[in-house]
Design a protein around this motif. Structure first.
Motif, short mmCIF file in Angstrom:
data_model
loop_
_atom_site.label_atom_id
_atom_site.label_comp_id
_atom_site.label_asym_id
_atom_site.label_seq_id
_atom_site.Cartn_x
_atom_site.Cartn_y
_atom_site.Cartn_z
N VAL A 12 0.83 -1.21 0.00
CA VAL A 12 0.00 0.00 0.00
C VAL A 12 0.86 1.25 0.00
O VAL A 12 0.54 2.26 -0.65
N ALA A 13 1.99 1.20 0.70
CA ALA A 13 2.91 2.35 0.75
C ALA A 13 3.44 2.68 -0.65
O ALA A 13 3.56 3.85 -1.02
N THR A 14 3.74 1.62 -1.42
CA THR A 14 4.23 1.86 -2.78
C THR A 14 3.14 2.48 -3.64
O THR A 14 3.41 3.38 -4.45
N VAL A 15 1.90 2.02 -3.47
CA VAL A 15 0.78 2.61 -4.20
C VAL A 15 0.65 4.09 -3.85
O VAL A 15 0.49 4.96 -4.72
N SER A 16 0.73 4.40 -2.55
CA SER A 16 0.62 5.78 -2.11
C SER A 16 1.71 6.64 -2.72
O SER A 16 1.45 7.74 -3.21
N ASN A 17 2.94 6.13 -2.70
CA ASN A 17 4.06 6.90 -3.26
C ASN A 17 3.89 7.13 -4.76
O ASN A 17 4.21 8.20 -5.28
N ALA A 18 3.40 6.10 -5.45
CA ALA A 18 3.22 6.22 -6.89
C ALA A 18 2.14 7.24 -7.25
O ALA A 18 2.28 8.02 -8.19
N LEU A 19 1.05 7.25 -6.49
CA LEU A 19 -0.06 8.13 -6.79
C LEU A 19 0.18 9.57 -6.36
O LEU A 19 -0.47 10.49 -6.86
N THR A 20 1.11 9.76 -5.42
CA THR A 20 1.40 11.13 -4.94
C THR A 20 2.76 11.60 -5.40
O THR A 20 3.22 12.66 -4.98
N ASN A 21 3.41 10.81 -6.29
CA ASN A 21 4.72 11.18 -6.83
C ASN A 21 5.75 11.40 -5.74
O ASN A 21 6.55 12.33 -5.77
N ARG A 22 5.74 10.50 -4.74
CA ARG A 22 6.74 10.55 -3.68
C ARG A 22 7.50 9.23 -3.65
O ARG A 22 7.05 8.20 -4.18
N GLY A 23 8.64 9.24 -3.01
CA GLY A 23 9.39 8.01 -2.81
C GLY A 23 10.00 7.45 -4.08
O GLY A 23 9.86 8.02 -5.18
N ARG A 24 10.67 6.33 -3.92
CA ARG A 24 11.33 5.68 -5.05
C ARG A 24 10.46 4.56 -5.58
O ARG A 24 10.32 3.51 -4.96
N VAL A 25 9.88 4.80 -6.74
CA VAL A 25 9.05 3.80 -7.42
C VAL A 25 9.52 3.75 -8.86
O VAL A 25 9.65 4.78 -9.52
N SER A 26 9.80 2.55 -9.35
CA SER A 26 10.31 2.42 -10.71
C SER A 26 9.25 2.90 -11.71
O SER A 26 8.05 2.80 -11.44
N PRO A 27 9.69 3.40 -12.85
CA PRO A 27 8.73 3.87 -13.86
C PRO A 27 7.73 2.79 -14.26
O PRO A 27 6.55 3.07 -14.49
N GLU A 28 8.22 1.52 -14.37
CA GLU A 28 7.32 0.43 -14.78
C GLU A 28 6.24 0.18 -13.73
O GLU A 28 5.06 0.02 -14.05
#
Length: 328
Positions: A12-28
Motif C-alpha cells: 500500500v505504501a508503494t501505491v501511495s508513493n506512486a499516486l502522490t509522486n513521492r518516494g522511489r518507485v520504478s517507472p514500470e
C-alpha cells in the motif's frame, strides 16, 4: 489503495508513493499502478487528505460583486493563487452585512487556508474575530483595524489626476458622478475630495450642484442619473465617474442625447477595466494597479499562512492616468 496493491502485487505504501509522486518507485511499477487505478476508478479523497495535512489548498476571495472592479481583481488573484498550487474560491455577498457575517463564520472559514476579503458592513470586532479564525487580508477603502493586513487604493490621488487632466484640456464644469458631499471613508467621498483638490490646484471654484450621488454603483443608476442631469439642463462639459462602470452608464446617456464625446463632454473613469480599451472612443481612466493589489495580497496572505509573527501592513496601491479618446 489496498485494492490496487493487491491487484499489482505491491505494498500500500508503494501505491501511495506512486499516486502522490513521492518516494522511489520504478517507472514500470508506477505506470502499472496508475493503469490499475484508472481501471478501478480510484480518486484521491481530497477531504481526508486536507484533514490529515491541515490544509485545504483553497484561498477564498469574498467580495460584494464580481461584475465590475472585483472581476478583474478575481482574475488577477487567481493567477497568483494557482501559481502556489492552490485554487481560488469566489463568494459574493451583495454588500449585505448578513451575507458577510455568514461568509466569515467559523464553519465557512475552516474550508480555506486563507481569505482575501472586501467588506462593506462588518464591524471592527467582526473583522478581528475573522482574523483569529483564518489568515486574512482586507481590501477596500474603509478604515480597518491596525492589527489586520489591509490594501486600499490611492483614491484621492487618482480622482485628482483624472479631473486635473480634463481641466487642463478645457473643461470648466466637471460633474463628479457617484460622488458624495458627505465625509466618509468610501470611494464616493474620497474620490470627490480628489475632484475638489484638482479644482483648487487649478484655481477654480467647485459648484456643489455638480456632485451627483447615486443610490448604487451600477451602470443603470449612472445612466438614469445622467439622463436626469441632461433633462434638467444643468450645464457641464465633463464627467468624472468614480468607477468605470458608472462612466459607461454616463456615456450611454450622453450618446442617447447626441452629446459628442469628447468634443462636447469629456468623460473619465476609475479602475481601468479591460473593457475601457475596447470602447469607441476608448475610456480615459485611472489604472488601479490590479496586479500590484493582488500580488501584495498574496504576499501578505502567504506570510500569515506560514505563521510569521510580523506587524500588520497597511498598503496604499499607487495609481496612474491612462488617457484614451474620451478626453481631449
Amino acid at each position: 489503495m489496498s485494492d490496487i496493491a493487491q491487484r499489482t502485487g505491491v505494498t500500500v505504501a508503494t501505491v501511495s508513493n506512486a499516486l502522490t509522486n513521492r518516494g522511489r518507485v520504478s517507472p514500470e511499477t508506477r505506470a502499472r499502478i496508475h493503469l490499475v487505478a484508472e481501471e478501478l476508478g480510484y480518486q484521491v479523497n481530497l477531504t481526508a487528505r486536507h484533514l490529515r495535512v491541515g490544509r485545504s489548498n483553497a484561498i477564498a476571495f469574498i467580495a460584494p460583486s464580481f461584475h465590475d472592479y472585483f472581476s478583474d481583481i478575481a482574475d488577477e488573484l487567481a493567477i497568483h493563487v494557482e501559481a502556489t498550487g492552490r485554487h481560488l474560491v469566489l463568494e459574493r455577498t451583495s454588500a449585505r452585512t448578513e451575507s458577510e457575517l455568514e461568509a466569515v463564520a467559523l464553519p465557512r472559514l475552516r474550508m480555506f487556508d486563507g481569505v482575501v476579503l472586501s467588506t462593506v458592513g462588518l464591524s471592527h470586532e467582526d473583522i478581528e474575530k475573522a482574523r483569529h479564525r483564518v489568515p486574512l487580508v482586507l481590501l477596500g477603502e474603509r478604515t480597518m483595524p491596525r492589527s489586520v493586513d489591509h490594501i486600499r487604493l490611492a483614491n484621492e490621488d487618482g480622482a485628482r489626476l483624472a479631473t486635473a487632466h480634463m481641466l487642463a484640456n478645457g473643461a470648466r464644469r466637471v460633474i463628479v458622478l457617484g460622488g458624495s458631499a458627505q465625509e466618509d471613508a468610501g470611494i464616493s467621498s474620497s474620490r470627490r475630495a480628489g475632484w475638489e483638490a484638482a479644482h483648487a490646484e487649478a484655481g477654480l471654484a467647485v459648484d456643489p450642484r455638480l456632485i451627483v450621488p447615486l443610490g448604487d454603483y451600477t451602470m443603470h443608476d449612472a445612466r438614469e442619473a445622467m439622463r436626469g442631469v441632461l433633462g434638467e439642463g444643468l450645464a457641464f462639459d465633463a464627467v468624472f465617474a468614480v468607477t468605470d462602470m458608472l462612466a459607461l452608464g454616463a456615456m450611454s446617456a450622453l450618446w442617447e442625447h447626441g452629446v459628442s464625446i469628447p468634443d462636447r463632454a469629456q468623460v473619465a473613469g476609475f479602475d481601468n477595466l479591460a473593457i475601457s480599451d475596447y470602447l469607441h472612443p476608448g475610456l480615459t481612466s485611472i489604472d488601479a494597479n490590479h496586479e500590484f493589489v493582488t500580488g501584495e495580497a498574496m504576499r501578505l496572505l502567504e506570510q500569515r499562512i506560514a505563521g510569521d509573527e510580523v506587524p500588520a501592513e497597511h498598503i496604499v496601491s499607487p495609481v496612474s492616468l491612462v488617457v484614451r479618446g474620451s478626453t481631449r
